[in-house]
Design a protein around this motif. Sequence first.
Motif, PDB file in Angstrom:
ATOM      1  N   ALA A  78       0.841  -1.202   0.000  1.00 22.26           N
ATOM      2  CA  ALA A  78       0.000   0.000   0.000  1.00 22.26           C
ATOM      3  C   ALA A  78       0.875   1.252   0.000  1.00 22.26           C
ATOM      4  CB  ALA A  78      -0.934  -0.014   1.216  1.00 22.26           C
ATOM      5  N   ALA A  79       1.963   1.229   0.762  1.00 30.37           N
ATOM      6  CA  ALA A  79       2.801   2.429   0.888  1.00 30.37           C
ATOM      7  C   ALA A  79       3.629   2.679  -0.371  1.00 30.37           C
ATOM      8  CB  ALA A  79       3.724   2.305   2.094  1.00 30.37           C
ATOM      9  N   ILE A  80       4.154   1.606  -0.973  1.00 30.56           N
ATOM     10  CA  ILE A  80       5.030   1.841  -2.139  1.00 30.56           C
ATOM     11  C   ILE A  80       4.274   1.718  -3.460  1.00 30.56           C
ATOM     12  CG2 ILE A  80       7.117   1.121  -0.862  1.00 30.56           C
ATOM     13  CD1 ILE A  80       7.164  -1.447  -2.457  1.00 30.56           C
ATOM     14  N   LEU A 133      16.299   2.275   4.465  1.00 30.46           N
ATOM     15  CA  LEU A 133      16.307   3.033   3.199  1.00 30.46           C
ATOM     16  C   LEU A 133      16.066   4.530   3.388  1.00 30.46           C
ATOM     17  CD1 LEU A 133      16.359   2.614   0.039  1.00 30.46           C
ATOM     18  CD2 LEU A 133      13.881   2.584   0.149  1.00 30.46           C
ATOM     19  N   LEU A 134      15.122   4.876   4.266  1.00 27.52           N
ATOM     20  CA  LEU A 134      14.759   6.295   4.407  1.00 27.52           C
ATOM     21  C   LEU A 134      15.189   6.888   5.741  1.00 27.52           C
ATOM     22  CD1 LEU A 134      11.229   6.259   2.700  1.00 27.52           C
ATOM     23  CD2 LEU A 134      13.429   6.953   1.733  1.00 27.52           C
ATOM     24  N   GLU A 135      16.128   6.249   6.425  1.00 27.62           N
ATOM     25  CA  GLU A 135      16.646   6.812   7.677  1.00 27.62           C
ATOM     26  C   GLU A 135      17.794   7.772   7.348  1.00 27.62           C
ATOM     27  OE1 GLU A 135      15.201   6.537  10.462  1.00 27.62           O
ATOM     28  OE2 GLU A 135      13.746   5.035   9.812  1.00 27.62           O
ATOM     29  N   PRO A 136      17.903   8.879   8.106  1.00 27.85           N
ATOM     30  CA  PRO A 136      18.877   9.922   7.749  1.00 27.85           C
ATOM     31  C   PRO A 136      20.310   9.412   7.594  1.00 27.85           C
ATOM     32  CG  PRO A 136      17.395  10.687   9.469  1.00 27.85           C
ATOM     33  CD  PRO A 136      17.064   9.244   9.236  1.00 27.85           C
ATOM     34  N   GLY A 137      20.782   8.570   8.527  1.00 27.04           N
ATOM     35  CA  GLY A 137      22.172   8.102   8.458  1.00 27.04           C
ATOM     36  C   GLY A 137      22.443   7.337   7.174  1.00 27.04           C
ATOM     37  N   ARG A 138      21.517   6.442   6.806  1.00 25.76           N
ATOM     38  CA  ARG A 138      21.664   5.650   5.577  1.00 25.76           C
ATOM     39  C   ARG A 138      21.596   6.545   4.341  1.00 25.76           C
ATOM     40  NH1 ARG A 138      19.672   0.764   3.811  1.00 25.76           N
ATOM     41  NH2 ARG A 138      20.562  -0.332   5.583  1.00 25.76           N
ATOM     42  N   LEU A 139      20.680   7.538   4.379  1.00 26.15           N
ATOM     43  CA  LEU A 139      20.551   8.449   3.226  1.00 26.15           C
ATOM     44  C   LEU A 139      21.887   9.134   2.945  1.00 26.15           C
ATOM     45  CD1 LEU A 139      17.141  10.356   3.524  1.00 26.15           C
ATOM     46  CD2 LEU A 139      17.980   9.056   1.567  1.00 26.15           C
ATOM     47  N   MET A 161       5.804   6.152   3.523  1.00 29.52           N
ATOM     48  CA  MET A 161       6.690   4.993   3.343  1.00 29.52           C
ATOM     49  C   MET A 161       7.558   4.796   4.586  1.00 29.52           C
ATOM     50  SD  MET A 161       7.987   4.868  -0.608  1.00 29.52           S
ATOM     51  CE  MET A 161       8.063   6.534  -1.154  1.00 29.52           C
ATOM     52  N   ARG A 162       8.133   5.896   5.083  1.00 27.40           N
ATOM     53  CA  ARG A 162       9.029   5.754   6.246  1.00 27.40           C
ATOM     54  C   ARG A 162       8.258   5.264   7.475  1.00 27.40           C
ATOM     55  NH1 ARG A 162      12.784  10.580   8.205  1.00 27.40           N
ATOM     56  NH2 ARG A 162      10.850  11.240   9.154  1.00 27.40           N
ATOM     57  N   ARG A 163       7.035   5.784   7.642  1.00 23.32           N
ATOM     58  CA  ARG A 163       6.199   5.315   8.764  1.00 23.32           C
ATOM     59  C   ARG A 163       5.972   3.812   8.669  1.00 23.32           C
ATOM     60  NH1 ARG A 163       2.885   9.660   8.114  1.00 23.32           N
ATOM     61  NH2 ARG A 163       1.434   8.456   6.845  1.00 23.32           N
ATOM     62  N   THR A 164       5.694   3.353   7.461  1.00 24.00           N
ATOM     63  CA  THR A 164       5.419   1.914   7.263  1.00 24.00           C
ATOM     64  C   THR A 164       6.674   1.091   7.536  1.00 24.00           C
ATOM     65  OG1 THR A 164       3.829   2.544   5.580  1.00 24.00           O
ATOM     66  CG2 THR A 164       4.495   0.231   5.613  1.00 24.00           C
ATOM     67  N   PHE A 165       7.831   1.544   7.024  1.00 23.71           N
ATOM     68  CA  PHE A 165       9.078   0.803   7.280  1.00 23.71           C
ATOM     69  C   PHE A 165       9.344   0.749   8.785  1.00 23.71           C
ATOM     70  CE2 PHE A 165      10.819   2.569   2.980  1.00 23.71           C
ATOM     71  CZ  PHE A 165      10.030   1.672   2.284  1.00 23.71           C
ATOM     72  N   ARG A 166       9.113   1.879   9.471  1.00 22.23           N
ATOM     73  CA  ARG A 166       9.387   1.897  10.916  1.00 22.23           C
ATOM     74  C   ARG A 166       8.389   1.026  11.678  1.00 22.23           C
ATOM     75  NH1 ARG A 166      10.835   8.294  12.020  1.00 22.23           N
ATOM     76  NH2 ARG A 166      12.950   8.182  11.188  1.00 22.23           N
TER      77      ARG A 166
END
Length: 263
Positions: free
Chosen positions: A171-173, A206-212, A241-246
């Motif tokens: 749903a998110a992606i 994928l969408l966390e600041p450190g990884r970005l 998307m980030r909410r769903t990954f978290r």
Amino acid sequence: MSDVGVGLDLRKMPGHWLLARMGKRVLRPGGIELTRAMLEALEVSTSDQVVELAPGLGVTTRSTLTRAPATYIGVERDRVAAAQVRRWLRPAVDRCVVGSALETGLDAESASVVYGEAMLTMQSPRQKERIVREAARILAPGGRYGIHELGLTPDDLDGTAKAEVGRDLSAAIRVGARPLTAPEWRTLLEAEGLEVVAERTAPMHLLEPGRLVRDEGPLGAARIAFNVMRTPAARARVLEMRRTFRRHQAHLNAIMLVARKRR
Ligand SMILES: C[S@@+](CC[C@H](N)C(=O)[O-])C[C@H]1O[C@@H](n2cnc3c(N)ncnc32)[C@H](O)[C@@H]1O
């Protein structure tokens, strides 16, 4: 920014093209670090005939070409992405064709290395099998096949939780996403006569600041943040998307496997 997904509605386009439109180039769950681990385990050298399934924007293509393989062929479904990959290729040696990993049209046993990242997860169970079978078909005996995909954890995660993660991610992606547990990924490869020789996991950040920053560099990460901030429809999607990954981080990871075709 990439031209992929031009003309598509930002609210509905596949998450990977939305991120690409915002300037993101690394579109796989374990980031550059898991890609490096995969390339190390694949041991690409100057004698290799390499086939990359679904190169996307060609970030891994460029790393592979620094190893100067004998030949490189990309098989990418998206015409705009394939054109972007071609910019990195060596004239008269390499090519990137617009086509499907389900049926590459390449000769049997014509490659010594095949790999694909963040492309099996989005296929149905039947399509996953077909793509792995196609990879095994084009590989010469002793050849290596690398994958880098979304994983589910723990290994014995129950069916209800698996279905919930898949449903929320899809749903998110806005693309059907069906990650597998590590034993399920292994079985998928082994069922086609491949022997797993390397395996590694990483957090799905994928969408966390450190990884970005690690994947895109400080400037690249800042440019993506700027583009997302000034595009409200994209911002809503990225946050979703980030909410769903978290929300599912306890059950999601990134996994890379390298397998060898038996001689
Ligand atoms: C999430 S992106 C990953 C791109 C790239 N591998 C990366 O890791 O940055 C998924 C890619 O798979 C491609 N793709 C999906 N299904 C495909 C198929 N059956 N054959 C070839 N390419 C496919 C899409 O066009 C897109 O480029």
